[in-house]
Design an enzyme around this catalytic site. Structure first.
Site, PDB file in Angstrom:
ATOM      1  N   CYS A  10       0.902  -1.198  -0.164  1.00 43.64           N
ATOM      2  CA  CYS A  10       0.178   0.003   0.196  1.00 43.64           C
ATOM      3  C   CYS A  10       0.779   1.266  -0.016  1.00 43.64           C
ATOM      4  O   CYS A  10       1.548   1.773  -0.936  1.00 43.64           O
ATOM      5  CB  CYS A  10      -0.970   0.045   1.051  1.00 43.64           C
ATOM      6  SG  CYS A  10      -2.443   1.060   1.042  1.00 43.64           S
ATOM      7  N   HIS A 142      -3.602  -5.149  -0.124  1.00 42.50           N
ATOM      8  CA  HIS A 142      -3.207  -5.712   1.057  1.00 42.50           C
ATOM      9  C   HIS A 142      -3.511  -7.131   1.080  1.00 42.50           C
ATOM     10  O   HIS A 142      -4.560  -7.675   1.384  1.00 42.50           O
ATOM     11  CB  HIS A 142      -4.185  -5.099   2.638  1.00 42.50           C
ATOM     12  CG  HIS A 142      -3.792  -3.878   2.683  1.00 42.50           C
ATOM     13  ND1 HIS A 142      -3.225  -3.303   3.803  1.00 42.50           N
ATOM     14  CD2 HIS A 142      -4.200  -2.640   1.859  1.00 42.50           C
ATOM     15  CE1 HIS A 142      -3.299  -2.036   3.870  1.00 42.50           C
ATOM     16  NE2 HIS A 142      -3.800  -1.548   2.620  1.00 42.50           N
ATOM     17  N   GLU A 144      -2.745  -9.933   2.668  1.00 43.55           N
ATOM     18  CA  GLU A 144      -2.687 -10.532   3.844  1.00 43.55           C
ATOM     19  C   GLU A 144      -3.931 -11.111   4.241  1.00 43.55           C
ATOM     20  O   GLU A 144      -4.318 -11.857   5.167  1.00 43.55           O
ATOM     21  CB  GLU A 144      -1.976  -9.824   4.994  1.00 43.55           C
ATOM     22  CG  GLU A 144      -2.671  -8.701   5.721  1.00 43.55           C
ATOM     23  CD  GLU A 144      -2.203  -7.340   4.791  1.00 43.55           C
ATOM     24  OE1 GLU A 144      -2.457  -6.583   5.567  1.00 43.55           O
ATOM     25  OE2 GLU A 144      -1.566  -7.557   3.906  1.00 43.55           O
TER      26      GLU A 144
END
Length: 146
Positions: A10, A142, A144
């Site tokens: 990001c 993102h 994750e």
């Protein structure tokens, strides 16, 4: 380069683009519109407020949720994912300025992942060739949480 592995997520991707714009493309005042208001349009504004955003009403105006990214054939990103298209989580209001992409790519920065809609104007993954840096990759999303 030192060869130290680099992974940006990001703001990390946005910072990498700013640094590259300054130090490789020679645009010394390059920055993000998030940090600096007085930037020359399509020259110093390496990272811009997303056009569909609303600066007055910030609630609910982010680019949120899983979005499709198309990965360039032969890229590190494509090798790591093992497929052409991925869906990853987004949560941001700023993005790489599409007006600078051609100049950045001509200077060696590769946008190996782009949004999956017909425009392809949103830069999702950036990397350097491994002969320039052994492991340099960053993503706007993102990964994750997807």
């Amino acid at each position: 380069t030192s060869g130290t592995p680099f992974l940006g997520i990001c703001l990390g991707m946005q910072s990498a683009v700013i640094e590259y714009t300054r130090n490789v493309c020679g645009i010394e005042k390059a920055n993000s519109a998030e940090f600096e208001d007085d930037l020359t349009k399509d020259e110093e504004d390496a990272v811009i407020f997303m056009p569909e955003g609303d600066r007055e009403r910030l609630g609910g105006t982010m680019r949120l949720g899983a979005r499709e990214t198309v990965l360039r054939e032969g890229s590190l990103a494509r090798r790591l994912y093992g497929r052409e298209r991925v869906f990853e989580r987004h949560r941001h209001r700023y993005e790489v300025n599409p007006a600078l992409v051609e100049r950045l790519e001509e200077s060696g920065l590769e946008f190996s992942g782009r949004n999956g809609d017909s425009s392809g104007e949103r830069m999702e993954i950036v990397e350097l060739q491994q002969d320039v840096h052994p492991y340099f990759i960053a993503a706007q999303f993102h990964p994750e949480f997807t």
